[in-house]
Design a protein around this motif. Structure first.
Motif, PDB file in Angstrom:
ATOM      1  N   LEU A   1       0.852  -1.192   0.000  1.00  0.00           N
ATOM      2  CA  LEU A   1       0.000   0.000   0.000  1.00  0.00           C
ATOM      3  C   LEU A   1       0.888   1.242   0.000  1.00  0.00           C
ATOM      4  O   LEU A   1       2.027   1.192   0.472  1.00  0.00           O
ATOM      5  CB  LEU A   1      -0.870   0.011   1.265  1.00  0.00           C
ATOM      6  CG  LEU A   1      -1.918  -1.095   1.378  1.00  0.00           C
ATOM      7  CD1 LEU A   1      -2.498  -1.135   2.782  1.00  0.00           C
ATOM      8  CD2 LEU A   1      -3.024  -0.882   0.352  1.00  0.00           C
ATOM      9  N   THR A   2       0.354   2.360  -0.485  1.00  0.00           N
ATOM     10  CA  THR A   2       1.157   3.576  -0.401  1.00  0.00           C
ATOM     11  C   THR A   2       1.223   4.010   1.060  1.00  0.00           C
ATOM     12  O   THR A   2       0.311   3.741   1.843  1.00  0.00           O
ATOM     13  CB  THR A   2       0.573   4.717  -1.247  1.00  0.00           C
ATOM     14  OG1 THR A   2      -0.756   4.974  -0.805  1.00  0.00           O
ATOM     15  CG2 THR A   2       0.545   4.360  -2.716  1.00  0.00           C
ATOM     16  N   GLY A   3       2.309   4.661   1.396  1.00  0.00           N
ATOM     17  CA  GLY A   3       2.527   5.071   2.782  1.00  0.00           C
ATOM     18  C   GLY A   3       3.382   4.065   3.533  1.00  0.00           C
ATOM     19  O   GLY A   3       3.831   4.338   4.632  1.00  0.00           O
ATOM     20  N   ILE A   4       3.621   2.906   2.943  1.00  0.00           N
ATOM     21  CA  ILE A   4       4.482   1.929   3.602  1.00  0.00           C
ATOM     22  C   ILE A   4       5.854   1.933   2.922  1.00  0.00           C
ATOM     23  O   ILE A   4       5.962   1.701   1.725  1.00  0.00           O
ATOM     24  CB  ILE A   4       3.864   0.523   3.574  1.00  0.00           C
ATOM     25  CG1 ILE A   4       2.505   0.582   4.280  1.00  0.00           C
ATOM     26  CG2 ILE A   4       4.798  -0.483   4.234  1.00  0.00           C
ATOM     27  CD1 ILE A   4       1.800  -0.726   4.376  1.00  0.00           C
ATOM     28  N   TYR A   5       6.851   2.256   3.706  1.00  0.00           N
ATOM     29  CA  TYR A   5       8.221   2.333   3.208  1.00  0.00           C
ATOM     30  C   TYR A   5       9.050   1.214   3.816  1.00  0.00           C
ATOM     31  O   TYR A   5       8.848   0.854   4.968  1.00  0.00           O
ATOM     32  CB  TYR A   5       8.896   3.613   3.689  1.00  0.00           C
ATOM     33  CG  TYR A   5       8.363   4.927   3.192  1.00  0.00           C
ATOM     34  CD1 TYR A   5       8.905   5.514   2.055  1.00  0.00           C
ATOM     35  CD2 TYR A   5       7.386   5.622   3.891  1.00  0.00           C
ATOM     36  CE1 TYR A   5       8.469   6.757   1.618  1.00  0.00           C
ATOM     37  CE2 TYR A   5       6.940   6.866   3.452  1.00  0.00           C
ATOM     38  CZ  TYR A   5       7.481   7.431   2.315  1.00  0.00           C
ATOM     39  OH  TYR A   5       7.059   8.658   1.902  1.00  0.00           O
TER      40      TYR A   5
ATOM     41  N   ARG B   1       7.022  11.801   1.978  1.00  0.00           N
ATOM     42  CA  ARG B   1       5.773  12.144   2.668  1.00  0.00           C
ATOM     43  C   ARG B   1       5.550  11.148   3.799  1.00  0.00           C
ATOM     44  O   ARG B   1       5.647   9.956   3.598  1.00  0.00           O
ATOM     45  CB  ARG B   1       4.600  12.114   1.692  1.00  0.00           C
ATOM     46  CG  ARG B   1       3.336  12.395   2.436  1.00  0.00           C
ATOM     47  CD  ARG B   1       2.164  12.995   1.692  1.00  0.00           C
ATOM     48  NE  ARG B   1       2.218  13.183   0.296  1.00  0.00           N
ATOM     49  CZ  ARG B   1       1.291  12.691  -0.540  1.00  0.00           C
ATOM     50  NH1 ARG B   1       0.321  11.937  -0.085  1.00  0.00           N
ATOM     51  NH2 ARG B   1       1.355  12.964  -1.815  1.00  0.00           N
TER      52      ARG B   1
ATOM     53  N   GLN C   1      -4.175   3.325   0.030  1.00  0.00           N
ATOM     54  CA  GLN C   1      -3.384   4.084   1.001  1.00  0.00           C
ATOM     55  C   GLN C   1      -3.528   3.408   2.364  1.00  0.00           C
ATOM     56  O   GLN C   1      -4.638   3.075   2.771  1.00  0.00           O
ATOM     57  CB  GLN C   1      -3.875   5.545   1.043  1.00  0.00           C
ATOM     58  CG  GLN C   1      -3.439   6.359   2.268  1.00  0.00           C
ATOM     59  CD  GLN C   1      -1.921   6.567   2.367  1.00  0.00           C
ATOM     60  OE1 GLN C   1      -1.235   6.762   1.355  1.00  0.00           O
ATOM     61  NE2 GLN C   1      -1.391   6.492   3.592  1.00  0.00           N
TER      62      GLN C   1
ATOM     63  N   ASP D   1      -0.702   6.964   9.198  1.00  0.00           N
ATOM     64  CA  ASP D   1      -0.597   7.564   7.864  1.00  0.00           C
ATOM     65  C   ASP D   1       0.527   6.913   7.080  1.00  0.00           C
ATOM     66  O   ASP D   1       0.547   6.919   5.856  1.00  0.00           O
ATOM     67  CB  ASP D   1      -0.301   9.062   7.967  1.00  0.00           C
ATOM     68  CG  ASP D   1      -1.395   9.793   8.700  1.00  0.00           C
ATOM     69  OD1 ASP D   1      -2.569   9.577   8.344  1.00  0.00           O
ATOM     70  OD2 ASP D   1      -1.085  10.549   9.643  1.00  0.00           O
TER      71      ASP D   1
END
Ligand SMILES: Cc1cc2nc3c(=O)[nH]c(=O)nc-3n(C[C@H](O)[C@H](O)[C@H](O)COP(=O)(O)OP(=O)(O)OC[C@H]3O[C@@H](n4cnc5c(N)ncnc54)[C@H](O)[C@@H]3O)c2cc1C
Ligand SMILES: Cc1cc2nc3c(=O)[nH]c(=O)nc-3n(C[C@H](O)[C@H](O)[C@H](O)COP(=O)(O)OP(=O)(O)OC[C@H]3O[C@@H](n4cnc5c(N)ncnc54)[C@H](O)[C@@H]3O)c2cc1C
Ligand code: SF4
Ligand code: SF4
Ligand code: FES
Lengths: 459, 272
Positions: free
Chosen positions: A247-251, A276, A348, A382
């Motif tokens: 998912l976006t937001g996971i680094y 971000r 997200q 987030d």
């Protein structure tokens, strides 16, 4: 009279957690001398044995006491060319300081802080050591410019070899450059320390990926290197393997820290690479990487940064100082929690679901094993930074089928030599993610083996 | 330094450069890409290696945002700060495919070029559908003509060829001809629709993915994509993949993650 261990001056927690300047400010001469005076100058110094490069610690500390900082620097330099770096990032409590005799009854000598003081003095005063290098015109190649590669390069250069370092990225230093943040290890220090190797005549080539731009075979056969050292580190991030991990937001920590440290995303839009992070940030893991990610997130403006760790506080593998600093900076430690799923909306991430753990019997690492309880807790987030470890990057292995690696991708060596004659390896690529000074020690020792190999295989 | 030896304006949005980069060119194969940093503050941006001559590499880029616009400000004789490669896996050649349809959308014609050319070199029959916003946006057509059997055109405004999408043209071809393989490269939404269409006609699809990347060596994980439920790193496992199991929706979300910041920096630094 008993003198207490000198406290290193630091930036105030609520000021520093909004900036990227160095947290620990270093000792001045006066403090350094006070701290140095605590050392007993042991006949049989326990500290030296636990330093992976065996710096003559009592000797350099004595020189500080005598206010002869140049002498102190030369003493360290013989065993360690990166004192400003090691003084800052070594896990001293597990190495030199952990063994210091004073530590038995009270607190050990601040060896790291003193080493840093000397290293920084040398940088500020531009201390140079003229070394007489007798060229032997034999070419050797070093893969990777991290601590292992640099230490190996310098040792070989001192023996007269023509040394070429190949680095995949556009900056030199490996994890020192892209991993460890500015507030813990200023990049100007990294560049200055690395420049010493340049001054000695080591050649640095950036933007060259061994295994892609040039293969190991080409290095040996086309470029006529007599020996090669692989110091390419452990750059491959470990994944949790959980649902929702993309998912976006996971680094992965590597991405997050590279964006900030190497690409300077904290200066966006001055620097064009963005990052971000949002307001609520979960960090998964408990090592140095996790602490760095947490404190970086805080500095980027996140309100709530919490570390999710599956064991308890005592088991955190990070350097002690970093854990203390993180607590002071209001990083929240949520312990005995193991992420099991990421929940998102429109791709997200919104939540992380964790299983509550409890401690069972001791495991192989000597720490109590976290056991699942089948009870769960969910947190709103987030973003999330996964910092649970790295393994060696498989690029070189894939391009070099006869290079033997173990089931975790680590290069197998025998006296630093790999399965390919003339090709040596050391540092994280052999041990898996470890420490700066262990990597340097390995680079140094490998250089000795490479020299032996070259000298016995001369035509 | 990586010297720019030639620069050519292909249309108002797309340009070609030949850059001296012997270490990239040395081992480059069709399907490989490189990463450029225009100046010493620059972002790392991935671009396909369109051609090489052993010393120089040809890149074709669309001026999309800040970094590609910065690149386009460089002229012949200037140098780029960093160029690294070759990255990614070379094109996986499917030996059993005899007749191949290439589908190019916009600047996707650039990454498609070395792949189709390689198939042609191996004696396969290749046709091409090329699409763009207007006639002006159809790039590399003359170079494609050197080895393509047939070329079909589609433009959004009808200024050349069929008015409409490349998928419409492809569908009409599938009704006449038999293809063993289709290679589709363009915007994600185009590639996604190509796969849907090709599935209907039971034609295999290969695509080249363009997620956001940083290092390009498998270190950061920024470029990950989900394929058949498994995570792949496009920079080292790809960028070419069989398209059937790709989660395009997720990839689009990942690609758009920094949209706001990208707009912001363009406004701030380019509109001066
Ligand atoms: C965030 C973070 C914090 C850390 N904090 C600490 C700490 O406080 N104290 C401590 O002691 N240790 C710490 N470590 C661990 C320490 O940094 C490493 O153990 C050490 O850097 C390993 O050194 P190395 O030379 O083996 O590898 P690296 O430092 O990883 O260097 C390897 C280099 O090789 C390059 N390379 C890789 N593949 C290729 C290729 N194919 N061709 C050319 N070049 C290539 C890489 O780009 C890199 O520059 C930390 C690590 C991280 C990630
Ligand atoms: C393997 C690969 C091959 C590519 N080949 C080509 C090519 O031959 N010609 C061409 O014109 N483009 C190519 N691209 C896309 C190109 O990299 C992006 O268009 C470019 O990075 C945009 O940068 P920008 O700053 O100008 O635009 P921005 O405004 O920053 O971004 C525009 C869009 O480009 C994408 N993007 C942004 N930064 C990156 C990044 N660091 N890496 C990847 N994508 C990014 C995002 O989806 C974004 O929405 C390729 C991408 C990949 C991954
Ligand atoms: S190099 Fe590290 S372990 Fe050795 S003395 Fe210095 S701080 Fe201690
Ligand atoms: S063990 Fe402690 S007291 Fe003894 S020499 Fe080392 S630093 Fe000094
Ligand atoms: S771009 Fe970093 S892993 Fe692919």
């Amino acid at each position: 009279m008993k003198i207490d261990r000198v406290k290193m001056p630091v930036q105030e927690p609520n000021i520093r957690n909004c900036n990227f300047n160095e947290v620990a400010l270093g000792l001045d001469l006066q403090l350094a001398k006070i701290e140095a005076s605590r050392c007993l100058d042991c006949k049989n110094p326990r500290c030296v044995k636990e330093c992976p490069v065996n710096i003559d610690i009592p000797a350099f500390i004595k020189s500080i006491k005598e206010e002869n900082i140049e002498e102190a620097y030369f003493t360290i330099y013989k065993s360690n060319i990166l004192p400003s770096i090691c003084g800052r990032v070594c896990p001293q409590e597990k190495q030199c300081e952990g063994a210091c005799i004073l530590g038995i009854k009270s607190e050990p000598v601040s060896i790291g802080a003193l080493e840093r003081f000397v290293g920084d003095y040398a940088i500020t005063n531009n201390l140079k050591i003229e070394e007489c290098i007798i060229e032997n015109n034999i070419k050797v190649a070093i893969v990777g410019s991290g601590p292992a590669g640099i230490a190996c390069a310098v040792s070989l250069r001192r023996l007269g070899y023509t040394v070429d370092i190949y680095e995949a990225l556009h900056e030199f230093g490996g994890v020192l450059q892209y991993g460890i943040p500015e507030f813990r290890l200023p990049k100007s220090i990294v560049s200055t320390e690395i420049n010493k190797a340049k001054t000695m005549g080591v050649n640095f080539f950036k933007n060259i990926i061994i295994g892609k731009s040039i293969t190991i075979n080409q290095l040996l056969n086309e470029y006529n290197y007599k020996s090669i050292f692989l110091g390419n580190g452990a750059g491959l991030p470990k994944s949790l393997g959980l649902k929702g991990e993309n998912l976006t937001g996971i680094y992965f920590a590597n991405e997050f820290l590279t964006r900030v440290n190497l690409m300077k995303a904290n200066q966006f839009p001055e620097a064009p690479t963005p990052v971000r992070i949002g307001q609520n940030v979960a960090i998964v893991g408990g090592g140095n990487v996790a602490m760095d990610a947490a404190r970086t997130a805080k500095r980027l403006g996140a309100k709530n940064v919490f570390v999710l760790y599956r064991r308890d506080m005592n088991a955190l593998p990070a350097r002690l100082e970093e854990v203390h600093h993180a607590i002071e900076e209001e990083i929240d430690f949520r312990l005995l929690l193991n992420p099991v799923e990421f929940i998102g909306e429109n791709y997200q991430v919104k939540q992380v679901k964790c299983e509550i753990m409890e401690l069972g019997e001791k495991d192989a690492s000597g720490r109590r094993r976290p056991m699942p309880t089948n009870k769960f807790k969910t947190f709103d987030i987030d973003s999330c930074v996964i910092s649970i470890g790295q393994s060696p990057n498989p690029i070189i292995k894939k391009a070099t089928p006869n290079l033997e690696v173990d089931n975790r991708g680590r290069v197998i060596v025998n006296d630093y030599q790999t399965s390919i004659p003339g090709v040596f390896a050391g540092g994280d690529v052999v041990t898996g993610a470890a420490t700066v000074i262990l990597a340097m020690g390995a680079g140094k020792d490998a250089a000795i083996q490479m020299d032996k190999y070259i000298q016995t295989n001369k035509d | 330094m990586y010297k720019i030896k030639k620069k050519q304006i292909l249309n108002k949005d797309v340009e070609l450069m030949i850059v001296e980069a012997p270490m990239v060119a040395k081992n480059a194969k069709p399907g490989n890409f490189l990463i450029v940093r225009v100046d010493d503050k620059g972002e790392r941006i991935p671009l396909t290696i369109v051609e090489t001559n052993g010393v120089d590499v040809t890149i074709i880029y669309q001026k999309l945002g800040y970094s590609t616009t910065l690149l386009s400000k460089k002229e012949v004789g200037d140098s780029l700060c960093d160029v690294v490669g070759p990255l990614g896996q070379p094109t996986h050649i499917r030996d059993d495919a005899k007749r191949i349809l290439g589908i190019a959308g916009g600047v996707g014609a650039a990454p498609l070029f070395p792949q189709l050319k390689e198939y042609a070199r191996l004696g396969k029959t290749v046709d091409l559908v090329i699409g763009g916003r207007t006639k002006e946006h159809l790039i590399l057509v003359d170079k494609y003509k050197e080895f393509c059997e047939n070329i079909y055109y589609a433009t959004d405004d009808g200024s050349y060829g069929t008015k409409g999408f490349v998928t419409q043209v492809a569908e009409s071809l599938y009704q006449k001809n038999k293809y063993d393989l289709s290679i589709a490269i363009g915007p994600l939404i185009m590639m996604k629709n190509c796969v849907l269409l090709n599935k209907k006609y039971k034609i295999k699809t290969d695509v080249s993915l363009n997620p956001i990347m940083i290092d390009g060596t498998g270190m950061c994980g920024n470029c990950r994509v989900t394929i058949n439920g498994e995570t792949k790193f496009a920079c080292v496992d790809g960028p070419d993949f069989p398209a059937e199991g790709i989660d395009f929706e997720e990839l689009m979300a990942r690609q758009n993650y920094y949209k706001k910041e990208e707009k912001h920096i363009c406004k701030l630094k380019l509109e001066k």
